[in-house]
Design a protein around this motif. Structure first.
Motif, PDB file in Angstrom:
ATOM      1  N   ILE A   4       0.872  -1.183   0.000  1.00  0.00           N
ATOM      2  CA  ILE A   4       0.000   0.000   0.000  1.00  0.00           C
ATOM      3  C   ILE A   4       0.901   1.222   0.000  1.00  0.00           C
ATOM      4  O   ILE A   4       1.790   1.359   0.843  1.00  0.00           O
ATOM      5  CB  ILE A   4      -0.919  -0.013   1.242  1.00  0.00           C
ATOM      6  CG1 ILE A   4      -1.818  -1.255   1.204  1.00  0.00           C
ATOM      7  CG2 ILE A   4      -1.745   1.259   1.309  1.00  0.00           C
ATOM      8  CD1 ILE A   4      -2.646  -1.467   2.458  1.00  0.00           C
ATOM      9  N   HIS A   5       0.681   2.130  -0.965  1.00  0.00           N
ATOM     10  CA  HIS A   5       1.549   3.298  -1.113  1.00  0.00           C
ATOM     11  C   HIS A   5       0.886   4.595  -0.680  1.00  0.00           C
ATOM     12  O   HIS A   5       1.583   5.560  -0.350  1.00  0.00           O
ATOM     13  CB  HIS A   5       2.019   3.435  -2.568  1.00  0.00           C
ATOM     14  CG  HIS A   5       2.821   2.262  -3.022  1.00  0.00           C
ATOM     15  ND1 HIS A   5       4.131   2.065  -2.656  1.00  0.00           N
ATOM     16  CD2 HIS A   5       2.500   1.189  -3.780  1.00  0.00           C
ATOM     17  CE1 HIS A   5       4.582   0.945  -3.185  1.00  0.00           C
ATOM     18  NE2 HIS A   5       3.606   0.389  -3.871  1.00  0.00           N
ATOM     19  N   GLN A   6      -0.432   4.632  -0.710  1.00  0.00           N
ATOM     20  CA  GLN A   6      -1.115   5.863  -0.355  1.00  0.00           C
ATOM     21  C   GLN A   6      -2.522   5.515   0.127  1.00  0.00           C
ATOM     22  O   GLN A   6      -3.167   4.615  -0.429  1.00  0.00           O
ATOM     23  CB  GLN A   6      -1.190   6.791  -1.576  1.00  0.00           C
ATOM     24  CG  GLN A   6      -1.770   8.144  -1.283  1.00  0.00           C
ATOM     25  CD  GLN A   6      -1.753   9.033  -2.535  1.00  0.00           C
ATOM     26  OE1 GLN A   6      -1.184   8.671  -3.570  1.00  0.00           O
ATOM     27  NE2 GLN A   6      -2.377  10.183  -2.433  1.00  0.00           N
ATOM     28  N   VAL A   7      -2.970   6.198   1.161  1.00  0.00           N
ATOM     29  CA  VAL A   7      -4.323   5.989   1.691  1.00  0.00           C
ATOM     30  C   VAL A   7      -4.924   7.350   2.021  1.00  0.00           C
ATOM     31  O   VAL A   7      -4.205   8.329   2.193  1.00  0.00           O
ATOM     32  CB  VAL A   7      -4.326   5.100   2.952  1.00  0.00           C
ATOM     33  CG1 VAL A   7      -3.838   3.699   2.638  1.00  0.00           C
ATOM     34  CG2 VAL A   7      -3.495   5.713   4.065  1.00  0.00           C
ATOM     35  N   ASN A   8      -6.234   7.389   2.113  1.00  0.00           N
ATOM     36  CA  ASN A   8      -6.863   8.632   2.541  1.00  0.00           C
ATOM     37  C   ASN A   8      -7.458   8.452   3.939  1.00  0.00           C
ATOM     38  O   ASN A   8      -7.536   7.343   4.467  1.00  0.00           O
ATOM     39  CB  ASN A   8      -7.909   9.119   1.531  1.00  0.00           C
ATOM     40  CG  ASN A   8      -9.069   8.148   1.359  1.00  0.00           C
ATOM     41  OD1 ASN A   8      -9.300   7.264   2.194  1.00  0.00           O
ATOM     42  ND2 ASN A   8      -9.813   8.316   0.282  1.00  0.00           N
ATOM     43  N   ARG A   9      -7.866   9.543   4.535  1.00  0.00           N
ATOM     44  CA  ARG A   9      -8.378   9.545   5.904  1.00  0.00           C
ATOM     45  C   ARG A   9      -9.632   8.678   6.011  1.00  0.00           C
ATOM     46  O   ARG A   9      -9.841   7.988   7.008  1.00  0.00           O
ATOM     47  CB  ARG A   9      -8.675  10.996   6.326  1.00  0.00           C
ATOM     48  CG  ARG A   9      -9.311  11.182   7.672  1.00  0.00           C
ATOM     49  CD  ARG A   9      -8.544  10.789   8.921  1.00  0.00           C
ATOM     50  NE  ARG A   9      -7.118  10.807   8.896  1.00  0.00           N
ATOM     51  CZ  ARG A   9      -6.355   9.939   9.559  1.00  0.00           C
ATOM     52  NH1 ARG A   9      -6.872   8.995  10.291  1.00  0.00           N
ATOM     53  NH2 ARG A   9      -5.050  10.000   9.503  1.00  0.00           N
ATOM     54  N   ALA A  10     -10.491   8.684   4.986  1.00  0.00           N
ATOM     55  CA  ALA A  10     -11.727   7.896   5.037  1.00  0.00           C
ATOM     56  C   ALA A  10     -11.429   6.405   5.175  1.00  0.00           C
ATOM     57  O   ALA A  10     -12.081   5.705   5.955  1.00  0.00           O
ATOM     58  CB  ALA A  10     -12.570   8.153   3.786  1.00  0.00           C
ATOM     59  N   LEU A  11     -10.433   5.914   4.452  1.00  0.00           N
ATOM     60  CA  LEU A  11     -10.068   4.499   4.564  1.00  0.00           C
ATOM     61  C   LEU A  11      -9.487   4.204   5.939  1.00  0.00           C
ATOM     62  O   LEU A  11      -9.816   3.181   6.551  1.00  0.00           O
ATOM     63  CB  LEU A  11      -9.074   4.096   3.469  1.00  0.00           C
ATOM     64  CG  LEU A  11      -8.679   2.618   3.477  1.00  0.00           C
ATOM     65  CD1 LEU A  11      -9.886   1.736   3.181  1.00  0.00           C
ATOM     66  CD2 LEU A  11      -7.573   2.353   2.464  1.00  0.00           C
ATOM     67  N   CYS A  12      -8.655   5.096   6.438  1.00  0.00           N
ATOM     68  CA  CYS A  12      -8.089   4.916   7.781  1.00  0.00           C
ATOM     69  C   CYS A  12      -9.216   4.837   8.815  1.00  0.00           C
ATOM     70  O   CYS A  12      -9.198   3.974   9.697  1.00  0.00           O
ATOM     71  CB  CYS A  12      -7.139   6.066   8.128  1.00  0.00           C
ATOM     72  SG  CYS A  12      -5.635   6.104   7.122  1.00  0.00           S
ATOM     73  N   ASN A  13     -10.188   5.722   8.710  1.00  0.00           N
ATOM     74  CA  ASN A  13     -11.315   5.720   9.645  1.00  0.00           C
ATOM     75  C   ASN A  13     -12.143   4.445   9.499  1.00  0.00           C
ATOM     76  O   ASN A  13     -12.573   3.865  10.498  1.00  0.00           O
ATOM     77  CB  ASN A  13     -12.211   6.940   9.419  1.00  0.00           C
ATOM     78  CG  ASN A  13     -11.536   8.233   9.824  1.00  0.00           C
ATOM     79  OD1 ASN A  13     -10.575   8.232  10.594  1.00  0.00           O
ATOM     80  ND2 ASN A  13     -12.022   9.338   9.290  1.00  0.00           N
ATOM     81  N   LEU A  14     -12.373   4.021   8.271  1.00  0.00           N
ATOM     82  CA  LEU A  14     -13.171   2.822   8.026  1.00  0.00           C
ATOM     83  C   LEU A  14     -12.525   1.591   8.645  1.00  0.00           C
ATOM     84  O   LEU A  14     -13.193   0.784   9.284  1.00  0.00           O
ATOM     85  CB  LEU A  14     -13.358   2.606   6.517  1.00  0.00           C
ATOM     86  CG  LEU A  14     -14.077   1.327   6.095  1.00  0.00           C
ATOM     87  CD1 LEU A  14     -15.532   1.333   6.567  1.00  0.00           C
ATOM     88  CD2 LEU A  14     -14.012   1.163   4.575  1.00  0.00           C
TER      89      LEU A  14
END
Length: 168
Positions: A4-14
């Protein structure tokens, strides 16, 4: 290798991970143990065969061990020469949709039962109306026995026994 190279806050929260924790994982680490043997290889194979984009239902493992149903959109980003460069995955929580699907199935089952009950009641009303018309044309009690017997077996199909009544 599904890094995984990049994630957004929504995925982190999910998923319940911090960004730095999630970036240390491989996508296959987010799959429940029983799904890891299949991994993403079949999906990536489809993409490499020219599909370019696909959608699938995939269970995802959260940081707390909870497994959530999700809908994944997976796209292949290619270089100009057609070689695969990387993949972009959009993951949506499918829990609410699954809950609504279950509620919809339950409601449909209830509606079908109610519809069947209504059809039974309508049939009984039609039989009673028909029996009433026939009984009103009877001039003697003895004439009523045959229609009562015939309609009783239709009105009470799952009941066996005798019908006793007094003639006054």
């Amino acid at each position: 290798d599904y890094s995984i190279h990049q994630v957004n806050r929504a995925l982190c929260n999910l998923l319940g991970y911090g960004e730095s924790d999630l970036l240390k994982k491989k996508f296959t680490d987010l799959l429940p143990e029983d799904s890891r043997q299949f991994g993403l290889d079949p999906l990536v194979r489809l993409l490499s065969e020219g599909v370019g984009h696909l959608e699938a239902e995939v269970d995802i493992l959260c940081s707390d061990g909870k497994v959530i149903p999700s809908h994944i959109n997976l796209s292949q980003i290619s270089e100009d020469n057609g070689a695969s460069y990387f993949y972009v995955a959009q993951i949506q929580d499918g829990s609410i949709r699954k809950q609504y699907e279950l509620e919809l199935r339950t409601t449909n089952d209830l509606l079908k039962r109610r519809f069947d009950e209504l059809a039974t009641v309508n049939n009984e009303i039609a039989l009673l109306n028909e029996m009433s018309s026939i009984l009103q044309s009877c001039t003697a009690c003895a004439e009523a026995y045959e229609p009562i017997q015939r309609f009783a077996s239709q009105l009470f199909p799952k009941t066996s026994g005798n019908l006793y009544f007094d003639i006054a």
